[in-house]
Design an enzyme around this catalytic site. Sequence first.
Site, PDB file in Angstrom:
ATOM      1  CB  SER A 140      -0.848  -0.002   1.282  1.00 36.08           C
ATOM      2  OG  SER A 140      -1.456   1.251   1.501  1.00 36.08           O
ATOM      3  CE1 TYR A 153      -4.516  -1.959   5.169  1.00 31.45           C
ATOM      4  CE2 TYR A 153      -3.208   0.002   4.737  1.00 31.45           C
ATOM      5  CZ  TYR A 153      -3.971  -1.051   4.273  1.00 31.45           C
ATOM      6  OH  TYR A 153      -4.191  -1.201   2.923  1.00 31.45           O
TER       7      TYR A 153
HETATM    8  P1  NAD Z   1     -11.612  -6.049   0.312  1.00 28.30           P
HETATM    9  O1  NAD Z   1     -12.221  -5.902   1.653  1.00 28.30           O
HETATM   10  O2  NAD Z   1     -12.417  -5.734  -0.901  1.00 28.30           O
HETATM   11  O3  NAD Z   1     -11.043  -7.534   0.117  1.00 28.30           O
HETATM   12  C1  NAD Z   1     -10.311  -8.163   1.139  1.00 28.30           C
HETATM   13  C2  NAD Z   1     -10.257  -9.643   0.850  1.00 28.30           C
HETATM   14  O4  NAD Z   1      -9.520 -10.273   1.918  1.00 28.30           O
HETATM   15  C3  NAD Z   1     -11.637 -10.322   0.826  1.00 28.30           C
HETATM   16  O5  NAD Z   1     -11.645 -11.346  -0.145  1.00 28.30           O
HETATM   17  C4  NAD Z   1     -11.757 -10.906   2.231  1.00 28.30           C
HETATM   18  O6  NAD Z   1     -12.641 -12.010   2.314  1.00 28.30           O
HETATM   19  C5  NAD Z   1     -10.307 -11.334   2.443  1.00 28.30           C
HETATM   20  N1  NAD Z   1      -9.986 -11.582   3.849  1.00 28.30           N
HETATM   21  C6  NAD Z   1     -10.171 -10.771   4.912  1.00 28.30           C
HETATM   22  N2  NAD Z   1      -9.786 -11.399   6.042  1.00 28.30           N
HETATM   23  C7  NAD Z   1      -9.348 -12.622   5.668  1.00 28.30           C
HETATM   24  C8  NAD Z   1      -8.812 -13.731   6.354  1.00 28.30           C
HETATM   25  N3  NAD Z   1      -8.668 -13.740   7.700  1.00 28.30           N
HETATM   26  N4  NAD Z   1      -8.479 -14.834   5.652  1.00 28.30           N
HETATM   27  C9  NAD Z   1      -8.642 -14.877   4.305  1.00 28.30           C
HETATM   28  N5  NAD Z   1      -9.122 -13.848   3.584  1.00 28.30           N
HETATM   29  C10 NAD Z   1      -9.466 -12.735   4.263  1.00 28.30           C
HETATM   30  O7  NAD Z   1     -10.273  -5.166   0.360  1.00 28.30           O
HETATM   31  P2  NAD Z   1      -9.295  -4.592  -0.773  1.00 28.30           P
HETATM   32  O8  NAD Z   1      -9.366  -3.122  -0.690  1.00 28.30           O
HETATM   33  O9  NAD Z   1      -9.506  -5.269  -2.070  1.00 28.30           O
HETATM   34  O10 NAD Z   1      -7.887  -5.006  -0.155  1.00 28.30           O
HETATM   35  C11 NAD Z   1      -7.060  -6.004  -0.707  1.00 28.30           C
HETATM   36  C12 NAD Z   1      -5.605  -5.690  -0.373  1.00 28.30           C
HETATM   37  O11 NAD Z   1      -5.244  -4.456  -0.986  1.00 28.30           O
HETATM   38  C13 NAD Z   1      -5.351  -5.527   1.125  1.00 28.30           C
HETATM   39  O12 NAD Z   1      -4.095  -6.109   1.466  1.00 28.30           O
HETATM   40  C14 NAD Z   1      -5.293  -4.026   1.287  1.00 28.30           C
HETATM   41  O13 NAD Z   1      -4.526  -3.637   2.392  1.00 28.30           O
HETATM   42  C15 NAD Z   1      -4.643  -3.629  -0.025  1.00 28.30           C
HETATM   43  N6  NAD Z   1      -4.832  -2.226  -0.376  1.00 28.30           N
HETATM   44  C16 NAD Z   1      -6.082  -1.714  -0.536  1.00 28.30           C
HETATM   45  C17 NAD Z   1      -6.214  -0.381  -0.872  1.00 28.30           C
HETATM   46  C18 NAD Z   1      -7.556   0.260  -1.077  1.00 28.30           C
HETATM   47  O14 NAD Z   1      -7.614   1.489  -1.139  1.00 28.30           O
HETATM   48  N7  NAD Z   1      -8.634  -0.512  -1.195  1.00 28.30           N
HETATM   49  C19 NAD Z   1      -5.080   0.426  -1.043  1.00 28.30           C
HETATM   50  C20 NAD Z   1      -3.839  -0.136  -0.863  1.00 28.30           C
HETATM   51  C21 NAD Z   1      -3.723  -1.465  -0.538  1.00 28.30           C
END
Ligand code: NAD
Length: 258
Positions: A140, A153
């Site tokens: 991130s 985080y």
């Molecule tokens: P999201 O909530 O849409 O998806 C998260 C996924 O992780 C889901 O499939 C959920 O079921 C799964 N998950 C959560 N807890 C779990 C567990 N204990 N075991 C297995 N699976 C689990 O979130 P997202 O925004 O798509 O995030 C995905 C990644 O991208 C994360 O690592 C997040 O930190 C990173 N990220 C997101 C953003 C953003 O702005 N959305 C920015 C930078 C990085």
Amino acid sequence: MPRTVVVTGSTSGIGLGIARAFAADGANVVINGFGPFETIEATLQDLGALTGGRIIYHPADMTRPDEIEDLIGTAAKELGGIDVLVNNAGIQHVARIEEFPPEKWDQLIAILLSSAFHTMRHTIPLMKAAGKGRIINIASAHGLVASPFKSAYVAAKHGIMGLTKTAALELAQENITVNAICPGFVLTPLVEKQIPDQAREKGISEAQVKDEVLLRLQATKEFVGIEEVAATALYLASDAARSITGTHISIDGGWTAQ
Ligand code: NAD
């Protein structure tokens, strides 16, 4: 032979987008994450229609090392190995350090950081035996800079940047690359869920959270698209990226340029 890709946390958001991009590229994909049975069934159908390869769902909880071992073992057994590992699963919790529940701290560190250690320690021997591999950690902008109220985080994301570099050095002569992708804000359920919390912490409206908090530092003033992150993962997994290792690609609309 289609290549095999494991994407943790791929029932939603960025992980689902990455799974979709690799399926459209013809890969076998192991998806993982939580969600209602019907939604996961529909995702399996959806991804299955994109690829000539196989799509498998594994329900491993990323806080459970034994379940993570079973995820990697199942992928290897069912699909003959792992060509690309994408560590993506994630959650968020927003609170001041002195109010941050210790069990939430442990949960975030487990899902965002320790799970990648566990997937990697089981996948690396498979990749070494195959003489090739790609590991992509979804970090991130918060792997590079901090924001208030996101201690666990930010700590976990900085941690995964270090894990990425260490693994890259250990694997540099094994034809296995290890890199991180650092997205800025992408409008996924993870971000949508924190909008009310941020509004409460800061005493402002949810619309103000979007414009004045989330997009404040994103110089483009636009959310990053899921497909942009997926395309970068596909690139890092390509032959053209074979000399890119131990580093990160930011997709943050200029956030960390400031
Ligand atoms: P999201 O909530 O849409 O998806 C998260 C996924 O992780 C889901 O499939 C959920 O079921 C799964 N998950 C959560 N807890 C779990 C567990 N204990 N075991 C297995 N699976 C689990 O979130 P997202 O925004 O798509 O995030 C995905 C990644 O991208 C994360 O690592 C997040 O930190 C990173 N990220 C997101 C953003 C953003 O702005 N959305 C920015 C930078 C990085």
